[in-house]
Design a protein around this motif. Sequence first.
Motif, short mmCIF file in Angstrom:
data_model
loop_
_atom_site.label_atom_id
_atom_site.label_comp_id
_atom_site.label_asym_id
_atom_site.label_seq_id
_atom_site.Cartn_x
_atom_site.Cartn_y
_atom_site.Cartn_z
N HIS A 480 9.04 -2.39 9.36
CA HIS A 480 8.09 -3.12 8.53
C HIS A 480 7.17 -2.20 7.73
O HIS A 480 6.94 -2.40 6.53
CB HIS A 480 7.25 -4.06 9.40
CG HIS A 480 8.04 -5.18 9.98
ND1 HIS A 480 7.44 -6.25 10.63
CD2 HIS A 480 9.38 -5.43 10.04
CE1 HIS A 480 8.37 -7.09 11.04
NE2 HIS A 480 9.56 -6.60 10.71
N ASP A 481 6.63 -1.20 8.39
CA ASP A 481 5.68 -0.30 7.72
C ASP A 481 6.38 0.50 6.62
O ASP A 481 5.84 0.65 5.51
CB ASP A 481 5.04 0.65 8.73
CG ASP A 481 4.11 -0.07 9.70
OD1 ASP A 481 3.66 -1.19 9.36
OD2 ASP A 481 3.84 0.49 10.78
N ALA A 484 7.09 -1.74 3.61
CA ALA A 484 5.90 -1.99 2.80
C ALA A 484 5.55 -0.78 1.94
O ALA A 484 5.21 -0.92 0.75
CB ALA A 484 4.72 -2.35 3.71
N THR A 488 5.78 -0.65 -2.23
CA THR A 488 4.66 -0.23 -3.08
C THR A 488 5.09 0.89 -4.03
O THR A 488 4.76 0.88 -5.22
CB THR A 488 3.49 0.26 -2.20
OG1 THR A 488 3.05 -0.82 -1.36
CG2 THR A 488 2.32 0.72 -3.06
N ALA A 516 12.45 -7.81 -1.48
CA ALA A 516 11.22 -8.32 -0.87
C ALA A 516 11.39 -9.78 -0.44
O ALA A 516 10.82 -10.20 0.58
CB ALA A 516 10.06 -8.19 -1.86
N VAL A 526 5.16 -9.14 4.11
CA VAL A 526 5.19 -8.72 2.71
C VAL A 526 4.00 -9.32 1.97
O VAL A 526 3.80 -10.55 1.98
CB VAL A 526 6.51 -9.17 2.04
CG1 VAL A 526 6.53 -8.73 0.58
CG2 VAL A 526 7.71 -8.60 2.79
#
Length: 549
Positions: A480-481, A484, A488, A516, A526
């Motif tokens: 997840h991290d 993300a 970005t 996404a 998200v």
Amino acid sequence: MLTAAQAARLRALAAPYARDGHDHPLTNLAHACRDVPEDRWPELVAAHFARLRQASTGGESAEELLRDVHARLLPVESLTPELAGAMRYARVVADGLVFVHALDGPTSVRILTDDDVERAGLEELGQAAYANLMRVPVEHEEVSIEGRARLHSLYGDSPFVASKALFLSAAARQITGEPLPDTGALVVVPNRHLLAYHPITDGSVVDAVNGLASYALGAHEDGPGALSPRVYWWHRGGLTSLTVIDPDTRTFSLQPPPHLLGLMKGLVRLDRAGRLAAASTAEASQVTELTHTTAESIARLAGSPAGLGEAFASAVVLAHAHCAADPGAAHIDTWDAWATAVQLGSALFTGGQPQECHLGEDLVRQLPATSAEPPADARAWLDALYLAIVCRQKDRIGRLCQVPLATLSRDDTVDEYVVHWIDTLQSYFCERPMDDVVEKLLATMNTSMPEALTHAPKDFVNRVDYQPVALFHRLIARDHDAFAKTLTEALADHGAYWGTSTAPRARVALGPLAMASIAYDHGFPVATDLPYAPAYLLNRERIEVIPPA
């Protein structure tokens, strides 16, 4: 040039000066005589040979050589066997062109011999020749030619102007403030006082090839100081001729090398689809015009089904364009445009039943039944899949993933990684073993390395086309991290690539938005307030029913 009678007269005038035992070419003298009355020829001939007598005969010190040496291009035919024997350092740099060192004197230019080079030192001489060449003043002008192509023309009185083609990227940076792109440039050096080049950035390269060929032929014939009538590709510091000259018929043809031909094909298709920042001129605000174009394209399909690809391309542009004024995709007209793009993309690759396409404000067009005849257009297939993912069209995703990979791999305008990426996505959505998916993802990554690219600009690949691949990697790793962070970065790269462009595709990062959307549906945290990723598509709030395929 001169008539036969005029040429005979010029040779007669020059004959008394040729008794020094040297062979003196008369090409440049002929160019000078062509432009003046014949009664002035004797004084021109006398002045020409007087300059030759005053020319340096050698013996300069190393310091003098380093002070005045310049890198220079000469036509290969000027390097006679006698000269070649005294200039073993000289080298052919491309068909028709030889590189030498030349000493710029007050009244003439002398080509350096091996003895001169040994006296000054080859490395030191090379550095000085480059520095002195870069200091040669030139005039710069941008010239429009047929189509959209623009040429940069460098010209001047110095006989070394055209020789700047040896270091074209440095010369371009010096003149324009920008280096040449990684894809290089087309360049011509028709005579010693002129070079013209076209940076290869978009589909206008096709117009530039033909325009430069005509430009070079005309300037080469006009002279003086004729150098080469060929068109060259400057790439990674080297020159490659595109021009093939039949020695028997003296006819010219253009035959780009395979690497350049592949690049040209790729740029033309990317350009036509509005994917290149350098080429995009369409305004995203022209929604009314784009809506009309899309509606008309759909209306023509009943009588001309071959236009489905064009209709889909128009709908994709329209969907993106709506997001200029409606970046979150909150309005019904925006949704209608996206839904229409989904319908047309699915129909193009998988066929479908008759259905209505809504384009807002009660504008409805009937999409006729279509058969499954998928074109060999790999990136259009990716657009169709990304749209289906964003609009949560599970059935259409499945149908698109049944399109034979062999069909899409016949697209000769894309790099190998694009086909591997399609293979990866088809394997994923067809729920094949994850080991297979990972293997194909690795193949995508390996073939998207800069050294493997032959059809698309590196900047486009790195900042736009590869980003969904990087996101998919984080997606299947369920990190997840990392997802993300990568999202970005992908959106920032999208913005950096397009800059201030108002082109429709600048408004939405379609590939990252699709990845996404998958992540959002799989419970990834998200954010929905991201640039270039319409919030109401990402969070599904704008998603409505689309007629089944």
